[in-house]
Structures are given as structure tokens and as C-alpha cells.
Motif scaffolding. Sequence first.
Motif, short mmCIF file in Angstrom:
data_model
loop_
_atom_site.label_atom_id
_atom_site.label_comp_id
_atom_site.label_asym_id
_atom_site.label_seq_id
_atom_site.Cartn_x
_atom_site.Cartn_y
_atom_site.Cartn_z
N ALA A 171 -2.42 -3.32 11.45
CA ALA A 171 -1.53 -2.18 11.42
C ALA A 171 -1.23 -1.54 12.47
O ALA A 171 -0.50 -0.61 12.63
CB ALA A 171 -2.15 -1.06 10.45
N ALA A 172 -1.73 -1.91 13.67
CA ALA A 172 -1.67 -1.40 15.06
C ALA A 172 -0.08 -1.57 15.45
O ALA A 172 0.41 -2.69 14.94
CB ALA A 172 -2.46 -2.12 16.18
N PRO A 173 0.51 -0.61 16.23
CA PRO A 173 1.83 -0.98 16.43
C PRO A 173 2.16 -2.18 17.36
O PRO A 173 1.66 -2.27 18.69
CB PRO A 173 2.28 0.30 17.34
N PHE A 174 2.65 -3.28 17.17
CA PHE A 174 2.96 -4.35 18.02
C PHE A 174 4.15 -4.29 18.85
O PHE A 174 4.48 -5.25 19.54
CB PHE A 174 2.92 -5.82 17.01
N GLU A 175 5.13 -3.45 18.71
CA GLU A 175 6.26 -3.34 19.36
C GLU A 175 6.07 -3.29 20.81
O GLU A 175 6.89 -4.00 21.56
CB GLU A 175 7.13 -2.30 19.02
N THR A 176 4.95 -2.72 21.42
CA THR A 176 4.74 -2.67 22.85
C THR A 176 3.85 -3.62 23.54
O THR A 176 3.51 -3.71 24.53
CB THR A 176 4.32 -1.28 23.44
N LEU B 24 -1.34 1.97 8.07
CA LEU B 24 -2.46 1.38 7.38
C LEU B 24 -2.65 1.30 6.13
O LEU B 24 -3.07 0.46 5.35
CB LEU B 24 -3.59 2.08 8.17
N ALA B 25 -2.05 2.65 5.27
CA ALA B 25 -2.01 2.34 3.92
C ALA B 25 -1.10 1.61 3.34
O ALA B 25 -1.78 0.78 2.29
CB ALA B 25 -1.14 3.90 3.66
N TYR B 26 -0.11 0.91 3.93
CA TYR B 26 0.67 0.14 3.27
C TYR B 26 -0.38 -1.30 3.46
O TYR B 26 -0.20 -2.06 2.50
CB TYR B 26 2.01 -0.09 4.06
N PHE B 27 -0.61 -1.41 4.63
CA PHE B 27 -1.43 -2.87 4.64
C PHE B 27 -2.58 -2.94 4.09
O PHE B 27 -3.02 -3.88 3.63
CB PHE B 27 -1.58 -2.99 6.35
N TYR B 28 -3.53 -1.62 3.80
CA TYR B 28 -4.48 -1.57 2.99
C TYR B 28 -4.10 -1.92 1.52
O TYR B 28 -4.81 -2.85 0.80
CB TYR B 28 -5.17 -0.23 2.97
N ILE B 29 -2.97 -1.22 0.99
CA ILE B 29 -2.71 -1.86 -0.16
C ILE B 29 -2.25 -3.18 -0.34
O ILE B 29 -2.68 -3.93 -1.35
CB ILE B 29 -1.51 -0.72 -0.50
N LEU B 30 -1.71 -3.79 0.62
CA LEU B 30 -1.23 -5.15 0.43
C LEU B 30 -2.34 -6.14 0.64
O LEU B 30 -2.49 -7.07 -0.21
CB LEU B 30 -0.33 -5.47 1.73
N GLY B 31 -3.29 -5.49 1.50
CA GLY B 31 -4.62 -6.49 1.46
C GLY B 31 -5.31 -6.59 0.26
O GLY B 31 -5.92 -7.53 -0.33
N ILE B 32 -5.48 -5.31 -0.52
CA ILE B 32 -6.19 -5.41 -1.85
C ILE B 32 -5.39 -5.98 -2.89
O ILE B 32 -5.97 -6.66 -3.59
CB ILE B 32 -6.30 -4.00 -2.35
N VAL B 33 -4.21 -5.89 -2.78
CA VAL B 33 -3.36 -6.63 -3.76
C VAL B 33 -3.53 -8.21 -3.70
O VAL B 33 -3.54 -8.94 -4.53
CB VAL B 33 -1.92 -6.31 -3.48
N VAL B 34 -3.38 -8.61 -2.52
CA VAL B 34 -3.39 -10.00 -1.95
C VAL B 34 -4.51 -10.55 -2.25
O VAL B 34 -4.84 -11.71 -3.09
CB VAL B 34 -2.99 -10.37 -0.53
#
Lengths: 243, 338, 279
Positions: free
Chosen positions: C79-84, C177-187
Motif C-alpha cells: 500500500a506504500a506509494p511506489f511512484e517515487t 491501505l483499505a483497498y489492499f486489505y479488502i483485496l488481501g482478505i478476499v484473495v
Amino acid sequence: MSKQETIVRCRGLTIGYGREVVLRGVDLDVPRGAFLPFVGPNGAGKTTLLRAILGLLRPLDGTIETPFDHAPPGYVPQQKAVDPLYPLSAEQIALMGLYPRLGWWRKPSAADRKLLDTIFDQLALTPHRRKTYGELSGGTKQKALIARAFLSGAEVFIMDEPTSELDEPSEIEVLHHLARLSREEGKTVLLACHALDHVAALAEHACLVNHGRLRLAPVNDLRPVGSPIGNRQSEIRSEEGGT
Amino acid sequence: MRTATCLMLAVATLATTQAGTLRVVTTTTDLKSLVELVGGDRVEVTAVAQGNQDPHHIEAKPSYILQARRADLWVRAGLDLEIGWEPIILEGSRNRRVQVGTQGHLDASEGIEPLNVRGGLAHPIAGDIHPRGNPHYWVDPWNGRLVAKAIADRLAKLAPGDAEFLAGRLKEFQRRLDEAMFGPEAVAKLGGIKLWDTQRGGQLDALLAEHKLPVGGWAGKMRPFRGAKIVTYHRSWVYFARRFALEVAAELEPKPGVPPSPAHLRDVMSKVQAGKLRALLVEPFYDLRAPNLVAERTGIKVLVVTLSVGGQEGAGDYLALITNIVDKLSAALKGDTP
Amino acid sequence: MFHDIADLFAMFPEAVIAGAVIATVCACLGVFVILKRVVFIGITLAQVAAAGVAAAMVLGLSPFLGAAALTLATVTVLAAPFETQRIPRDAVLGAIFVLAAGGSILIVAKSGFGLTEVKSVLYGDLILTQRGDLAVILATLLPALLALVLFWRPIVYTFADREAARVLGIRVFVWELAYFYILGIVVSAASKVGGALLVFAYLVVPPSAALLVTRRLVVAAILSASIALLCTLVGLYLAFRFDQPTNHVIAVATFASLLLAAIARLVASIPRRRARTRR
């Protein structure tokens, strides 16, 4: 500059990336209603300064005071900021500006929609409103981002080269509109640009950003320097530029 | 000069095997147990596949190659059970003494009568396809007896000085096996070989009745369930079923290694319900989801029971392995919780 | 055909319902997986869940806790910003996949126990869904979908223009973080029941098909879910009818949908190309 309520204050501000200092020792008071261009060559630090003022970049030293915690500004980034892969229309991009008021669940009101229509007409965006952002030309993308800022109804506009991709008539129209907002509605406008050109007639003061320093000077003290096409710069006429 | 060196090395090797322990590597823990039961302290045995692993699929580790390199005897189950990994290990060991065809390589299946012989070629990619016969033969105690003899004979060839010792160990193992199978009373009176010959001919009951002897041991425990129909996950129970007169009515894995399709599951569930099948046997290293689904729908009892020594508590050696299977299966078929 | 469909529903109702729910939710989340260019996150998180199961088995803890803990730790990193940063998020995903794949086998290699549980996370089979599995799927995936729908706006703004979203007062790190947590739980939950291949297929293929066909994000999400649902039902039927493994038939069906979408787009673009040529 005249003594009015200060809406943005920087004291001893030093900003940069990692160990690389871009601007040092910036002291700046921006009064409410100011129309203040930031001018300087590429890489001088204009964008860095605006990002710091927006709270997107932590200062290396010094302080910045703004009211943006409870009143977000209308922000126009460089048009590369939006991910063009996302299938969002120009209209949807503009509607982002309403988020501080609508939050995550309220729908735009009829008045919001009417304002959106007006802004789109003013910016000649109406034919493009349903196109996805990625499909728009550079200039139209910028207009969509400007529409987002206008729609927000913010008190402060912070714009990073908002007219760089626009044709001249559009550029003039946008800048004049911003100046009008400043003059008649008391909106504060901070905008970064390469050169004073069309802005000079609209502003009383300008910030010159160069060689790691910022200097605030009356516009009349600035003089365009003759140079090859596409490379126009301005510099302070007098040695003693200041507030 | 070179001939003299080779001669000296051969003598030294012979001397080592005569005086010291034989290093034996087996492919499965069942074979390891049989080698230990027969070889006693004359052998030092390691097994490649552990009891809780599927012997069809083993990830080759460097230690297996090192073990093979030092081995005096390599024992495999054969019938292509180890086709996916044995060649890699033997080739990597560079130990000429244990290559296929040498005295140091024993295919334990050579003396048994294989079931499910299909013909054709086997290939590592096919995995569980065994055209030369079903390789899970050791769970038939008669085959265990045959394999133990083959092991004893080979150990005696490699260590002639221990021949007498090994013969004694074999006889002791056969006695224990026979008593476990038929009960000590019958073995003491009639002798193991006669009992086995009669059992294989289908006349055991008659013989024991004639001599007024009880049907003891494993045979006695499984006697009430002759003809019982069971379901198995993999086709690994055919030898056990033949020995104890069970019928494998269905297998959950339609093709070994391929997950069951919806249609196949439906067919199995129909058979279970129609035939009132009571037990579904599955080894511990298989996924229990398909068995549990069938159990949920049909009420059949899922019996997790190992076919390998060390694959479950209570299956510590070869004899305990068979006892474990018999005890659990007879309890399940009787209706008690295993 | 109707007899087969009736049989399918009668014999495997849990599989049908679980498949429908997993397909719908994963395909909706998958639209953002494609747009955020983290296509391999499904496979990576499934492998991480397997490693969590392996570690839990060795430590004597609940496999579910192990899977959940490692999965949530991984998504926090992602969830950390990777753009930089110097390396893109995809590279970090790949590295985590390698660690999880190798690590899970190493962890169980010594003990030998737990390999079945590890494999079952990766190679789950939809047709084997039981009542308990369905309950877990409903309890985790439906709230996840509801959360995505409710918080659609801040999530989209965060992903489309992170800086502008921050300026607008959106807590971008929280929503990312919320999106990735949701994704992690779903997966995690979906892989256990349907297997990693199927979940990966749902996260990637129907969303790709939908994005080919529509230029509207909301429409893309709805279309993606519909495509995934249709492929699941068709795949279940075909697997039943032709006696084939379910997961693989569904996976191939999703690819067929992508192919059809690509052809539809090509056909739709022909009149425009002709008009351009005439000018």
C-alpha cells in the motif's frame, strides 16, 4: 505588498528532496486576494515550493502556515498527474473538486451541476465532457483540471503551469478569469509559470525563483530578457528586489 | 599396478561389508522397516520418502544423493512408483554399486504378483500411471512376507558372513507376521506357510474349522467384513482389498493426479448412496476436501489411514502399519468411531 | 441440457453460490488490479497465504491466522506509494512471490507435515465447496464488496490522482491501505475455496475484457462482474457436462470472454477506421 490578512505564511522555509536542497530560507507572506505568479526557469523549484505549500512535501527546515486543513485549495497540478489509464471522463475529473463538500456518499446537487455546465462552457470543454481523460489533448486535459479547481469553490487556487498546453486565446481567457476571481471575489491565486508574458499585466507582484532563492518583487521592476524563441526569462531590474 | 589397486579396493570393500554394517537406502519407509526387521544391527537404513509424503512426488534434495553415494544397497518399491525421482538420485550419486541391474540395487516388486497391469510405457510426466502394475503392494501382508525374503537374500549376498544371522531374523519376522495374520494358536499348530497357502486358495475358514481353531489376528478381525464395499481416494488399496476380500466400489480420483470432476463426484455419490457404502479411505497426505464433501452429502465415514510406515501415529513399523489399518478399518465398518 | 443444469444445482449448490460470489467480488476488485498495474497480486497473495499456513503449522497456530497475518503484512507493504521509489510495485510483488513460494516449501520440508494444507490454499477446487466454506465466503466477500461500493469515490480519487486527492483532504494512505486489505482478505478466503488459479483469473481476465469494451469505470466494474459470473456458470455447466476439472474450464472460459471482447472492439473500430481513411 499591502497589509491584509495573510493566508499563506512561510518562515525560514528550506525545501528539497533528500539531501538535495532546492530552495533555502524562504520568507513569504501571501495576503488574501493576492494574484501571485511564481516565475523561474525549469528546475528552479516553483513546483517544489507549491507542493510544499499544499502540504505534499515536508519542509527540510522552517514553517508553513495555511488554512488548508479545514479549507482545501483548488489545485491544478501539471497535467501529467492524473493516471490516463483510468476510464474517467473530463466531467468526472472535474466533479472531484466537490469532494470536500460532498464526501464519499453525497450526490452533486442541481446547483452543482449547473455550475459545472457554466464552467465547462467558459472553458469550451462541453464538447469533450464525456470523453475519457486519456483521450483528451494536452490543452483539454489542463482545462479539465482547471474546471476541477473552479468547481471546488475554494478560497485559494494553487496552479502549477496551468496554461502551458493551452492555445494563446485560451491562456489569456483563463488568466483573466483568475485575475477577476482575485480582484472581485477575493480569491487568492498562486500560480507557477515559466514567464511573465500574459501574467505581467494582471499581477502587482511576482515571486522569482532561481539559484535556490525566492525573491518577491513588484512586477514593474521586472524586465523580459531578449533570447532565442522558446526561452524567455525575466530577472529583477534592480539589485534591491524585495517586499 | 592398476589391477593390483583394483584388487585391493575390492578386497577392502568386501572386508568392510563382511565386518561392518551395510548402508541401505530405501525409497519408502515401509521398505526401510522391512530391512530393519530383517537386518537388525547389521544394517544402517535410511528412507528417501517419509511416511507422511506422497511417494509419487518427491522433491530431490542434495542429502538423498549423498545417501545414495554412500549406499551399499538401494531398495525400491518398483513398478514405476519412483519413476519421477529415482533415476535423478541414482545418476547423481555416481555410485556404480547401486545402479539398476547391479547386486546393490533391489527392486522389491520382482517377486510379487502385480495387480492392475495395463501395459504400455510409463513416463515421469504421467506421474501416477503404472502400466506394469499397481505399486502399492506392500499393504498385502503376503507381499510383505515375500519382500522380506527378497531383502534377506540380497543382504546375505552382500554380506555372506551374516547369512546365518539374517536367515534367523527372517524366520523370526515371518513368525511374527504369520501370528499377526492368523493368530498364534493357528500358527503354532499348522505353521505359517500352510495357513498362507490355504488362505490364498480361499479355504482358510474350512481348514481352521476342521482343526477347531479360531480365526485370529488380522484375518479374524477382517472376517466379518468380507465382501464389504469401500471407497478409496487413490487406487492404492487394491492389494489390501484382495487379501481381505473387500471390494473397492469407487475411487475419488478418476485419473491419478487429476482432481475429480463434478460428474465423477456425482457418480461416486450415487454409488455410495445406492450401495450404502460405509467407509471412504484416504491417506493423510491427500486433500480432504473431496472426501469431506462426499461425506457431507452421503453420510459415508471418512477414514484417514496411512499406507506408509511412520505416516500416522501407531504405524511405527511394518507390522504396526498393517495392524493400524486393520484396527481402524474394522472399527469404521463395524460402526464405531475409529 | 436443462437436466444437467438442474443436476448441477441440486448436487453442488454451495459450489454454484460460492463461485458466483467469488467471481463477482474478485472481478470488481480486479478492475483496480488492472488499472494499478498490479496484475500478479492475486497469485502473490495466494502464495503468501500458503506460506502463512506453512509457518502456522510449524508454530502450532491456526492455519487461518497464519495466512491472514502474512497476507495483511504483505498488503501493508504494497500500500506504500511506489511512484517515487526506484523500483516499481510490480518488482516488489515479484520478489515477495519468490520469497513466499520458496519459503513455504522450505518451512514444511523439514517437518513434512502441513504440505497438504499449503497445497490446498494454492490448488483449491471450487466444486468441492462445502457449507462451512460457503459461510466463510459469504461472511468475508459480501462485506468486502459492500465496502468497495460504499467507499468507491475516495478509492477511485486516490488511485486516479493521488496528490490531488490528498489536497482535497482525502486520506490517501488510509484508502490505499483499505483497498489492499479488502483485496488481501478476499484473495485469502477465495483462494482457500477456489484455488489461486481461479482467483487470479477472476482478478485479471474479466476486468481486462470489460476495460476493452467500455470507457466508464463504473460500467467496467459491473461488466467485469457480469462476465466473471457468466463464465463461472458456463464453466461449471461445461465441466459437469463434459466431465472436466471445474477450475480449469472456468479459467479457459474467462479467456474466451477476453477474446470475444477484443474481437468486438476490433469490429466496432472498423467503421471509424474506414471514415478516417476516406478523409
